[in-house]
Write a protein that holds these residues in place. Sequence first.
Motif, PDB file in Angstrom:
ATOM      1  N   PHE A  64       0.831  -1.199   0.000  1.00  0.00           N
ATOM      2  CA  PHE A  64       0.000   0.000   0.000  1.00  0.00           C
ATOM      3  C   PHE A  64       0.869   1.253   0.000  1.00  0.00           C
ATOM      4  N   VAL A  65       1.875   1.280   0.880  1.00  0.00           N
ATOM      5  CA  VAL A  65       2.767   2.441   0.965  1.00  0.00           C
ATOM      6  C   VAL A  65       3.548   2.607  -0.331  1.00  0.00           C
ATOM      7  N   ARG A  66       4.052   1.518  -0.869  1.00  0.00           N
ATOM      8  CA  ARG A  66       4.822   1.590  -2.119  1.00  0.00           C
ATOM      9  C   ARG A  66       3.947   2.137  -3.261  1.00  0.00           C
ATOM     10  N   TYR A  67       2.749   1.608  -3.398  1.00  0.00           N
ATOM     11  CA  TYR A  67       1.851   2.002  -4.490  1.00  0.00           C
ATOM     12  C   TYR A  67       1.386   3.453  -4.344  1.00  0.00           C
ATOM     13  N   ARG A  68       0.924   3.814  -3.153  1.00  0.00           N
ATOM     14  CA  ARG A  68       0.341   5.150  -2.961  1.00  0.00           C
ATOM     15  C   ARG A  68       1.414   6.244  -2.904  1.00  0.00           C
ATOM     16  N   SER A  69       2.601   5.942  -2.382  1.00  0.00           N
ATOM     17  CA  SER A  69       3.656   6.962  -2.367  1.00  0.00           C
ATOM     18  C   SER A  69       4.151   7.229  -3.786  1.00  0.00           C
ATOM     19  N   ALA A  70       4.112   6.217  -4.637  1.00  0.00           N
ATOM     20  CA  ALA A  70       4.500   6.417  -6.035  1.00  0.00           C
ATOM     21  C   ALA A  70       3.534   7.362  -6.734  1.00  0.00           C
ATOM     22  N   ARG A  71       2.367   7.551  -6.176  1.00  0.00           N
ATOM     23  CA  ARG A  71       1.378   8.485  -6.729  1.00  0.00           C
ATOM     24  C   ARG A  71       1.389   9.831  -6.006  1.00  0.00           C
ATOM     25  N   GLY A  72       2.460  10.078  -5.243  1.00  0.00           N
ATOM     26  CA  GLY A  72       2.655  11.394  -4.646  1.00  0.00           C
ATOM     27  C   GLY A  72       1.993  11.632  -3.311  1.00  0.00           C
ATOM     28  N   LEU A  73       1.716  10.583  -2.551  1.00  0.00           N
ATOM     29  CA  LEU A  73       1.138  10.776  -1.228  1.00  0.00           C
ATOM     30  C   LEU A  73       2.222  10.677  -0.168  1.00  0.00           C
ATOM     31  N   GLY A  74       2.120  11.529   0.835  1.00  0.00           N
ATOM     32  CA  GLY A  74       3.108  11.591   1.894  1.00  0.00           C
ATOM     33  C   GLY A  74       2.773  10.691   3.074  1.00  0.00           C
ATOM     34  N   GLN A 101      11.709   5.294   0.635  1.00  0.00           N
ATOM     35  CA  GLN A 101      11.171   6.519   0.064  1.00  0.00           C
ATOM     36  C   GLN A 101      11.806   7.703   0.791  1.00  0.00           C
ATOM     37  N   ASP A 102      12.327   8.634   0.040  1.00  0.00           N
ATOM     38  CA  ASP A 102      12.807   9.887   0.617  1.00  0.00           C
ATOM     39  C   ASP A 102      11.630  10.856   0.568  1.00  0.00           C
ATOM     40  N   TRP A 103      10.969  11.035   1.703  1.00  0.00           N
ATOM     41  CA  TRP A 103       9.748  11.831   1.755  1.00  0.00           C
ATOM     42  C   TRP A 103      10.010  13.284   1.383  1.00  0.00           C
ATOM     43  N   PHE A 104      11.204  13.803   1.737  1.00  0.00           N
ATOM     44  CA  PHE A 104      11.545  15.182   1.407  1.00  0.00           C
ATOM     45  C   PHE A 104      11.648  15.359  -0.112  1.00  0.00           C
ATOM     46  N   GLU A 105      12.349  14.456  -0.767  1.00  0.00           N
ATOM     47  CA  GLU A 105      12.501  14.537  -2.222  1.00  0.00           C
ATOM     48  C   GLU A 105      11.169  14.306  -2.939  1.00  0.00           C
ATOM     49  N   LEU A 106      10.358  13.377  -2.416  1.00  0.00           N
ATOM     50  CA  LEU A 106       9.046  13.140  -3.012  1.00  0.00           C
ATOM     51  C   LEU A 106       8.204  14.406  -2.947  1.00  0.00           C
ATOM     52  N   LEU A 133       0.303  20.518  -0.545  1.00  0.00           N
ATOM     53  CA  LEU A 133       1.255  19.507  -0.070  1.00  0.00           C
ATOM     54  C   LEU A 133       0.808  18.904   1.263  1.00  0.00           C
ATOM     55  N   ALA A 134       0.210  19.714   2.121  1.00  0.00           N
ATOM     56  CA  ALA A 134      -0.303  19.186   3.396  1.00  0.00           C
ATOM     57  C   ALA A 134      -1.459  18.215   3.140  1.00  0.00           C
ATOM     58  N   TYR A 135      -2.323  18.557   2.195  1.00  0.00           N
ATOM     59  CA  TYR A 135      -3.431  17.675   1.833  1.00  0.00           C
ATOM     60  C   TYR A 135      -2.910  16.342   1.312  1.00  0.00           C
ATOM     61  N   PHE A 138       2.103  15.571   3.572  1.00  0.00           N
ATOM     62  CA  PHE A 138       3.465  15.921   3.964  1.00  0.00           C
ATOM     63  C   PHE A 138       3.437  16.849   5.166  1.00  0.00           C
ATOM     64  N   ASP A 139       4.468  16.742   6.027  1.00  0.00           N
ATOM     65  CA  ASP A 139       4.527  17.610   7.204  1.00  0.00           C
ATOM     66  C   ASP A 139       5.195  18.943   6.840  1.00  0.00           C
ATOM     67  N   MET A 140       5.169  19.886   7.754  1.00  0.00           N
ATOM     68  CA  MET A 140       5.672  21.235   7.458  1.00  0.00           C
ATOM     69  C   MET A 140       7.171  21.243   7.161  1.00  0.00           C
ATOM     70  N   GLU A 141       7.927  20.371   7.784  1.00  0.00           N
ATOM     71  CA  GLU A 141       9.362  20.305   7.512  1.00  0.00           C
ATOM     72  C   GLU A 141       9.609  19.871   6.061  1.00  0.00           C
ATOM     73  N   GLN A 142       8.870  18.895   5.602  1.00  0.00           N
ATOM     74  CA  GLN A 142       8.991  18.429   4.221  1.00  0.00           C
ATOM     75  C   GLN A 142       8.510  19.506   3.243  1.00  0.00           C
ATOM     76  N   ILE A 143       7.447  20.198   3.594  1.00  0.00           N
ATOM     77  CA  ILE A 143       6.917  21.268   2.749  1.00  0.00           C
ATOM     78  C   ILE A 143       7.923  22.419   2.667  1.00  0.00           C
ATOM     79  N   ARG A 144       8.495  22.781   3.793  1.00  0.00           N
ATOM     80  CA  ARG A 144       9.508  23.844   3.816  1.00  0.00           C
ATOM     81  C   ARG A 144      10.692  23.470   2.911  1.00  0.00           C
TER      82      ARG A 144
END
Length: 152
Positions: A64-74, A101-106, A133-135, A138-144
């Motif tokens: 689930f994580v692999r599939y959904r993160s590949a579609r841009g979900l944090g 997954q590198d969440w920051f790069e994603l 991005l929050a929707y 992703f958290d604020m650190e990743q968004i920043r």
Amino acid sequence: MAKASQDRDPVAAAVGLLSRRDHSREELKQKLRSRGFVVSDIDKAIARVDDWGYLNDARFAEGFVRYRSARGLGPIRLANELRERGVAAELIRQTLAEAEQDWFELCADLCQRKFGTTPPSDFKARAKVQRYLAYRGFDMEQIRYALESLHS
């Protein structure tokens, strides 16, 4: 003919559902319940497919994580969606930590694809990017990080 036997046999219905894709234990229970099976039969069917190794929440969460993160979900959104599907909190934490997954790069890649490489020009535009991005989870650190990665 196979469909008729699945209508009366919760084990066959469970195997049929699991043959299409992995399900979490709770998700499978809900689907069997919606097909009109009684709780005692559902519990027996779940135990049987679990004994056979067909039901595995860890495998489900990983896929689930692999599939959904590949579609841009944090990670925040993925954790919420896994929780909704009845996956244990500790398993969610472990799966997200072990995800390759590198969440920051994603987050930065998603930001650049959606909004281009030019940084937002004003507060309103910056807030729009942050909300998006929050929707996506992703958290604020990743968004920043994503906003700082935009080129001038």
